[in-house]
Design a protein around this motif. Structure first.
Motif, PDB file in Angstrom:
ATOM      1  N   LYS A  89       0.857  -1.268   0.024  1.00  0.00           N
ATOM      2  CA  LYS A  89      -0.059  -0.102   0.170  1.00  0.00           C
ATOM      3  C   LYS A  89       0.942   1.263   0.113  1.00  0.00           C
ATOM      4  O   LYS A  89       1.816   1.292   0.816  1.00  0.00           O
ATOM      5  CB  LYS A  89      -0.937  -0.104   1.373  1.00  0.00           C
ATOM      6  CG  LYS A  89      -1.926  -1.090   1.257  1.00  0.00           C
ATOM      7  CD  LYS A  89      -3.010  -0.862   2.200  1.00  0.00           C
ATOM      8  CE  LYS A  89      -4.058  -1.854   2.060  1.00  0.00           C
ATOM      9  NZ  LYS A  89      -5.154  -1.528   3.195  1.00  0.00           N
ATOM     10  N   GLY A  90       0.449   2.334  -0.829  1.00  0.00           N
ATOM     11  CA  GLY A  90       1.176   3.250  -1.023  1.00  0.00           C
ATOM     12  C   GLY A  90       1.701   4.214   0.416  1.00  0.00           C
ATOM     13  O   GLY A  90       2.679   4.627   0.566  1.00  0.00           O
ATOM     14  N   VAL A  95       4.779   6.343   4.614  1.00  0.00           N
ATOM     15  CA  VAL A  95       5.129   6.802   5.679  1.00  0.00           C
ATOM     16  C   VAL A  95       6.468   6.212   6.387  1.00  0.00           C
ATOM     17  O   VAL A  95       7.018   6.866   7.209  1.00  0.00           O
ATOM     18  CB  VAL A  95       3.755   6.306   6.594  1.00  0.00           C
ATOM     19  CG1 VAL A  95       3.975   6.449   8.175  1.00  0.00           C
ATOM     20  CG2 VAL A  95       2.756   7.205   6.161  1.00  0.00           C
ATOM     21  N   MET A  96       6.639   4.986   5.956  1.00  0.00           N
ATOM     22  CA  MET A  96       7.792   3.996   6.598  1.00  0.00           C
ATOM     23  C   MET A  96       8.946   5.080   6.113  1.00  0.00           C
ATOM     24  O   MET A  96       9.883   5.212   6.730  1.00  0.00           O
ATOM     25  CB  MET A  96       7.845   2.842   6.206  1.00  0.00           C
ATOM     26  CG  MET A  96       6.741   1.997   6.854  1.00  0.00           C
ATOM     27  SD  MET A  96       6.799   0.153   6.318  1.00  0.00           S
ATOM     28  CE  MET A  96       8.181  -0.241   7.047  1.00  0.00           C
ATOM     29  N   LEU A 121       6.619   0.803  13.464  1.00  0.00           N
ATOM     30  CA  LEU A 121       5.581   1.594  14.193  1.00  0.00           C
ATOM     31  C   LEU A 121       4.430   2.369  13.411  1.00  0.00           C
ATOM     32  O   LEU A 121       3.375   2.348  13.575  1.00  0.00           O
ATOM     33  CB  LEU A 121       6.275   2.642  15.211  1.00  0.00           C
ATOM     34  CG  LEU A 121       7.254   1.965  16.385  1.00  0.00           C
ATOM     35  CD1 LEU A 121       8.028   2.810  17.015  1.00  0.00           C
ATOM     36  CD2 LEU A 121       6.528   1.020  17.257  1.00  0.00           C
ATOM     37  N   ALA A 122       5.197   3.169  12.509  1.00  0.00           N
ATOM     38  CA  ALA A 122       4.623   3.885  11.611  1.00  0.00           C
ATOM     39  C   ALA A 122       3.553   2.882  10.574  1.00  0.00           C
ATOM     40  O   ALA A 122       2.267   3.271  10.225  1.00  0.00           O
ATOM     41  CB  ALA A 122       5.313   4.918  10.720  1.00  0.00           C
ATOM     42  N   ALA A 123       3.968   1.968  10.076  1.00  0.00           N
ATOM     43  CA  ALA A 123       3.215   1.163   9.588  1.00  0.00           C
ATOM     44  C   ALA A 123       2.107   0.389  10.119  1.00  0.00           C
ATOM     45  O   ALA A 123       1.008   0.416   9.500  1.00  0.00           O
ATOM     46  CB  ALA A 123       4.135  -0.273   8.704  1.00  0.00           C
ATOM     47  N   ALA A 151       4.892  13.241  12.332  1.00  0.00           N
ATOM     48  CA  ALA A 151       5.230  14.114  11.243  1.00  0.00           C
ATOM     49  C   ALA A 151       4.988  13.233   9.906  1.00  0.00           C
ATOM     50  O   ALA A 151       4.548  13.780   9.001  1.00  0.00           O
ATOM     51  CB  ALA A 151       6.888  14.651  11.240  1.00  0.00           C
ATOM     52  N   ALA A 152       5.371  11.968   9.851  1.00  0.00           N
ATOM     53  CA  ALA A 152       4.832  11.037   8.623  1.00  0.00           C
ATOM     54  C   ALA A 152       3.728  10.999   8.470  1.00  0.00           C
ATOM     55  O   ALA A 152       3.090  11.176   7.170  1.00  0.00           O
ATOM     56  CB  ALA A 152       5.836   9.907   8.627  1.00  0.00           C
TER      57      ALA A 152
END
Length: 175
Positions: A89-90, A95-96, A121-123, A151-152
């Motif tokens: 997924k884009g 985000v990563m 963590l972001a994923a 931020a991401a």
């Protein structure tokens, strides 16, 4: 940026990094007991990426083999391992990448030196938001990672949906 959301209201998913559990120590430690009590009192389950589990899964010499503190928390139901994110997924991959870049810039490291657990963590945050969580409360002792995830997500259309909570501060508050 808007005011932070209340992490105890609505559909909030709590994501935790290894640093929180490392700082709490063994099951007999009062910090570990306080974290378990905090989860029970607030009816929450900490979600950890598989990579975080892998970091914590090595049994320390003083632990009962096969029963590390993280396994005890999973067995008790106040921690669970997230399903593997869909890296195709884009949003997940962007985000990563953004977290990796943020951490590298803020810590003066190269991107290949950034721990994969930090980007995981972001994923997981993206995955949980897509599955219906209204907000994410990210608990980590790594300030660069926490700020990077916030931020991401914001840069990828998920602004004001994640809050970073310093794990050391949470431990101080609950002990």
């Amino acid at each position: 940026m808007s005011d932070p959301f209340d992490p105890f209201q609505g559909t909030v998913a709590w994501i935790a990094d290894s640093g929180l559990f490392i700082a709490c120590g063994r099951r007999q430690n009062n910090k570990y007991a306080a974290l378990e009590r905090f989860a029970a009192q607030n009816d929450l389950t900490f979600v950890i990426p598989q990579r975080v589990y892998d970091e914590l899964g090595e049994a320390p010499d003083r632990s009962t083999p096969g029963q590390t503190p993280i396994n005890s928390a999973i067995d008790a139901g106040w921690v669970r391992i997230a399903d593997a994110p869909d890296y195709t997924k884009g949003t997940v991959s962007r985000v990563m990448d953004d977290v990796r870049t943020f951490i590298a810039r803020s810590s003066n490291r190269t991107e290949d030196q950034i721990e994969k657990a930090d980007t995981a963590l972001a994923a997981v945050a993206v995955q949980l938001l897509e599955e219906g969580a209204c907000h994410i409360c990210l608990v980590t002792t790594d300030v660069d990672a926490g700020e990077g995830v916030v931020a991401a997500l914001g840069a990828n259309g998920l602004e004001n949906r994640v809050q970073f909570k310093n794990g050391f501060e949470l431990i101080d508050e609950i002990t």
